[in-house]
Design an enzyme around this catalytic site. Structure first.
Site, PDB file in Angstrom:
ATOM      1  N   GLU A  73       8.548   2.590  14.478  1.00 27.38           N
ATOM      2  CA  GLU A  73       9.357   3.035  13.358  1.00 27.38           C
ATOM      3  C   GLU A  73       9.354   4.559  13.350  1.00 27.38           C
ATOM      4  OE1 GLU A  73       9.041  -0.259   9.947  1.00 27.38           O
ATOM      5  OE2 GLU A  73       7.100   0.634  10.441  1.00 27.38           O
ATOM      6  N   CYS A 132      -3.243   1.608   6.989  1.00 28.75           N
ATOM      7  CA  CYS A 132      -3.478   0.991   8.298  1.00 28.75           C
ATOM      8  C   CYS A 132      -3.960   2.015   9.308  1.00 28.75           C
ATOM      9  CB  CYS A 132      -2.204   0.322   8.789  1.00 28.75           C
ATOM     10  SG  CYS A 132      -1.633  -1.042   7.763  1.00 28.75           S
ATOM     11  N   ASN A 190       0.798  -1.229   0.000  1.00 29.43           N
ATOM     12  CA  ASN A 190       0.000   0.000   0.000  1.00 29.43           C
ATOM     13  C   ASN A 190       0.831   1.281   0.000  1.00 29.43           C
ATOM     14  OD1 ASN A 190       0.703  -0.685   2.648  1.00 29.43           O
ATOM     15  ND2 ASN A 190      -1.101   0.263   3.537  1.00 29.43           N
ATOM     16  N   GLU A 203       4.085  -4.023  12.321  1.00 33.06           N
ATOM     17  CA  GLU A 203       3.095  -2.962  12.126  1.00 33.06           C
ATOM     18  C   GLU A 203       1.984  -3.603  11.319  1.00 33.06           C
ATOM     19  OE1 GLU A 203       0.650  -0.742  10.698  1.00 33.06           O
ATOM     20  OE2 GLU A 203       2.163   0.039   9.327  1.00 33.06           O
TER      21      GLU A 203
END
Length: 445
Positions: A426, A264, A133, A230
């Protein structure tokens, strides 16, 4: 397995063969060799200079990178260009801050004579498993901090992004990174399991689905490898008070349509206090349908999965506000109302331009609905009351809370979640702390 399928047409325009076992072995060997040589002997300023050049190359090759992303997964061109700009920011950020973040940390020694420091250094070769994505951004936020530390990267990209994967590997080489510092490999799932098990690989970072995260974590756990995950999200967007409902609606639409709803951390569940609910639903629905990008989802299969979820919600009593029909990978924007909190749709992640809206009697019920999810990635809180904002932000069960704003991520800000959204961080300084050896050096005399 690795093929570019234009989601706008369904046409397979490019294919790449999966790696042979020998090619996978060569990739791991190259990364391990680079980790034991360049990763240990190169200086932080030298690595920072390479990252800066890599960021510059992203800017110079912006058009090519963005066009490839559009072709591979259907992202609107302007958003693809923004993604590349963000990548450049990330590489430049770590180039600017690597020395600061990796400087020795003196400790206050109270247990005896002498002194002590914590020295941060590389752990070795890492495996990155990246999704489709955000084909360039996901790579940047994993690779940049780890290359700054001196770790090396074996990168397994999503099967539908092989062209971007190959182009990124070329850019790392053009920037001057030595052979093995960044290696792209078109690995199968079985080969990925072998890479994780390889003792020369010291850690794994995955961005993807819960199922993929669980499988990777299980394999890594058996081999005592650290993992950063993640995963999915069903981020709540709380509307508690406002003196400008139109501005809040604008923010809500932007938060839902980010990447055609395929992010997300996009807002997916909108929780609105009752006194604002009717007006919000009316304006939000009109704006969402009007502002829908018209871009396809990443694939026809993704659109079919979203259709199944929406149809199930409607069958269970929800009302769908939409217009247009799905065809191929194209899915019309929509708003679902009348969803009971215990409906499956209320607890799933809808990956596309469909929003769920819930009424809440008050702040307490809004927070309860927001937290009634297996996920805990991001969240959004809109209120005119600063004390309420602070209070609700503290109560939200998520890794990130954005107050009175959307699209506020930055290279300097940590990104990650809790619960089934994964663990680890991150970006920012936290992103550099995940795969480092925090070595204690104690000098007594």
């Amino acid at each position: 397995m690795y093929a570019v399928t234009d989601p706008a047409t369904g046409e397979v325009v490019e294919t790449h063969p999966t790696a042979t076992d020998a090619e996978v072995e060569a990739a791991v060997t190259a990364a391990h060799t680079a980790a034991t040589e360049w990763g240990r002997t190169g200086t932080v300023p030298e690595r920072a200079a390479l990252l800066r050049r890599l960021g510059d190359l992203h800017t110079e090759r912006r058009d090519e990178l963005a066009a490839g992303i559009v072709r591979e997964m259907g992202k609107p061109l302007a958003e693809a260009e923004d993604e590349i700009d963000f990548c450049a920011d990330i590489y430049h950020y770590y180039a600017d801050h690597a020395e600061e973040f990796l400087a020795d940390e003196p400790l206050d020694v109270t247990s005896g004579p002498g002194g002590a420091v914590v020295r941060r250094g590389p752990v070795g070769a890492l495996l990155g498993i990246m999704p489709w994505n955000f084909p360039a951004y996901q790579v940047a936020r994993f690779a940049a901090p780890n290359l700054a530390v001196g770790n090396t990267v074996v990168l397994k990209h999503a099967p539908q992004c092989p062209a971007t994967a190959a182009l990124l590997e070329r850019l790392f080489s053009e920037a001057g990174f030595p052979e093995g510092a960044y290696v792209n490999v078109y690995a199968t799932n079985e080969q990925v399991a072998g890479i994780i098990a390889d003792p020369r690989v010291r850690g794994v970072s995955l961005t993807g689905s819960e199922r993929a995260g669980a499988a990777v974590a299980e394999t890594a756990g058996r081999h005592l490898k650290k993992v950063v995950l993640e995963l999915g999200g069903s981020d709540p967007f709380l509307v508690l008070s406002t003196d400008d409902l139109d501005a809040v609606v604008d923010a809500a639409v932007a938060a839902r349509l980010d990447n055609t709803g395929q992010a997300c951390n996009a807002a997916k569940r909108f929780v609105v206090v009752r006194e604002l609910y009717d007006a919000f639903v009316e304006r939000f629905t009109a704006r969402l349908l009007a502002d829908a990008t018209g871009a396809p989802l990443s694939s026809a299969a993704a659109a079919e999965r979203l259709a199944e979820q929406v149809d199930e919600a409607v069958a269970q009593g929800a009302t769908l506000h939409s217009r247009g029909e799905r065809h191929g990978a194209f899915f019309p924007a929509g708003v679902l109302t009348g969803i009971a909190p215990d409906h499956p749709a209320a607890r799933e992640e809808l990956f596309g331009p469909v929003a769920l809206v819930f009424p809440a009697a008050d702040e307490d019920e809004a927070v309860r609905i927001a937290n009634d999810t297996p996920y805990g990635l991001g969240s959004y809180v809109f209120t005119t009351d600063p004390e309420q904002a602070a209070r609700v932000a503290d109560r939200i069960e998520a890794g990130m809370v954005f107050v009175n704003g959307v699209g506020a991520e930055g290279a300097e800000l940590p990104f990650g979640g809790i619960k089934r959204s994964g663990f680890g961080r991150e970006l920012g300084r936290a992103g550099m702390e995940e795969f480092v050896n925090k070595k204690l050096i104690r000098t007594v005399a």
